[in-house]
Design a protein around this motif. Sequence first.
Motif, PDB file in Angstrom:
ATOM      1  N   ASN A 294      -3.641   0.003  -3.163  1.00  0.00           N
ATOM      2  CA  ASN A 294      -3.694  -1.212  -2.299  1.00  0.00           C
ATOM      3  C   ASN A 294      -3.657  -2.310  -3.267  1.00  0.00           C
ATOM      4  O   ASN A 294      -4.152  -2.600  -4.207  1.00  0.00           O
ATOM      5  CB  ASN A 294      -5.152  -1.408  -1.722  1.00  0.00           C
TER       6      ASN A 294
ATOM      7  N   SER B  73      -7.790   3.576  -2.875  1.00  0.00           N
ATOM      8  CA  SER B  73      -8.732   4.158  -2.076  1.00  0.00           C
ATOM      9  C   SER B  73      -8.220   5.703  -1.865  1.00  0.00           C
ATOM     10  O   SER B  73      -7.280   6.088  -2.352  1.00  0.00           O
ATOM     11  CB  SER B  73      -8.678   3.487  -0.713  1.00  0.00           C
TER      12      SER B  73
ATOM     13  N   TYR C 109      -0.108   4.021   1.120  1.00  0.00           N
ATOM     14  CA  TYR C 109      -0.953   5.027   2.228  1.00  0.00           C
ATOM     15  C   TYR C 109       0.132   5.640   3.169  1.00  0.00           C
ATOM     16  O   TYR C 109      -0.157   6.983   3.308  1.00  0.00           O
ATOM     17  CB  TYR C 109      -1.853   4.187   3.084  1.00  0.00           C
TER      18      TYR C 109
ATOM     19  N   SER D  74      -6.395  12.644   0.314  1.00  0.00           N
ATOM     20  CA  SER D  74      -5.408  11.246   0.363  1.00  0.00           C
ATOM     21  C   SER D  74      -5.950  10.462  -0.859  1.00  0.00           C
ATOM     22  O   SER D  74      -7.080  10.319  -1.047  1.00  0.00           O
ATOM     23  CB  SER D  74      -5.376  10.710   1.805  1.00  0.00           C
TER      24      SER D  74
ATOM     25  N   TRP E  33      -4.584   6.487  -2.620  1.00  0.00           N
ATOM     26  CA  TRP E  33      -3.475   5.515  -2.225  1.00  0.00           C
ATOM     27  C   TRP E  33      -3.911   4.242  -2.998  1.00  0.00           C
ATOM     28  O   TRP E  33      -4.965   3.895  -3.264  1.00  0.00           O
ATOM     29  CB  TRP E  33      -3.039   5.573  -0.851  1.00  0.00           C
TER      30      TRP E  33
ATOM     31  N   SER F 188     -15.314   8.901   2.049  1.00  0.00           N
ATOM     32  CA  SER F 188     -14.111   7.828   1.809  1.00  0.00           C
ATOM     33  C   SER F 188     -14.792   6.830   0.593  1.00  0.00           C
ATOM     34  O   SER F 188     -15.803   6.738   0.351  1.00  0.00           O
ATOM     35  CB  SER F 188     -13.604   6.915   2.870  1.00  0.00           C
TER      36      SER F 188
ATOM     37  N   ASP G 156       2.006  10.616  -1.471  1.00  0.00           N
ATOM     38  CA  ASP G 156       0.701  11.555  -1.486  1.00  0.00           C
ATOM     39  C   ASP G 156       0.808  12.394  -2.627  1.00  0.00           C
ATOM     40  O   ASP G 156       0.242  13.382  -2.681  1.00  0.00           O
ATOM     41  CB  ASP G 156       0.921  12.375  -0.099  1.00  0.00           C
TER      42      ASP G 156
ATOM     43  N   HIS H  34     -12.324   5.920   8.637  1.00  0.00           N
ATOM     44  CA  HIS H  34     -11.347   6.960   8.247  1.00  0.00           C
ATOM     45  C   HIS H  34     -11.403   8.249   8.931  1.00  0.00           C
ATOM     46  O   HIS H  34     -12.354   8.989   8.532  1.00  0.00           O
ATOM     47  CB  HIS H  34     -11.480   7.014   6.668  1.00  0.00           C
TER      48      HIS H  34
ATOM     49  N   THR I  46       0.908  -1.270  -0.041  1.00  0.00           N
ATOM     50  CA  THR I  46       0.045   0.061   0.060  1.00  0.00           C
ATOM     51  C   THR I  46       0.837   1.138   0.039  1.00  0.00           C
ATOM     52  O   THR I  46       2.120   1.204   0.547  1.00  0.00           O
ATOM     53  CB  THR I  46      -0.970  -0.072   1.310  1.00  0.00           C
TER      54      THR I  46
END
Length: 206
Positions: free
Chosen positions: A106, A200, A58, A102, A104, A125, A62, A119, A56
């Motif tokens: 996965n 996500s 995450y 954000s 990211w 989200s 960014d 979240h 990920t």
Amino acid sequence: MTTRPLFVTPLYQASLAGEKDFETFIDDLHDACIAVAEEDEAGQAWAEKKAYLGYTSYASLDDLPQRDSLFADLKKKLDKHVAVFAKELCFDLAGGKLVMDSFWINILDPGGQHTGHIHPHSVISGTVYVTIPQGASALKFEDPRLPMMMAAPTRQSDAPETLQPFVYVQPEPGTILLWESWLRHEVTPNQADEQRISISFNYAWR
């Protein structure tokens, strides 16, 4: 007499599949996700440290929309869906707007999962699904009232979806799911023999 549903928990579902050049776009997104994963040593290290079966971005990246125009194009598509969902939710944004803060990648290996979570600090989200092989994980949503149901009997197995304590959504490539960020959810173990790839994101009120 009447029974009214109160305090509805909405889930927005759409798909990129009907758009022009969808197959090419989703294949290119797959390749872009793999390329980012292979280059992101910090993300690989995070996954190894956390015993995460897969990858990920995450905790490491960014700037996906700046890295590849494909992610920038995807963000534009998601902005439109989030605007529709926010309207359906009757949000009064008081002159502000919902902004993606954000975004990211996965990648779940076979057997990988993501345990239940919410979240924080976000309003909406969601996830868009890129590669979903046969047997890949579903997304499991939890009734937010569940912690208060200490003495309640279990629901009948054929109870309508609106009364089930958990709802499982099995996505396909191109599926977009949006929900309010306080809704607890998890990714069940990946039973496929191949990687499950998704992207996500969170939107905050600014």
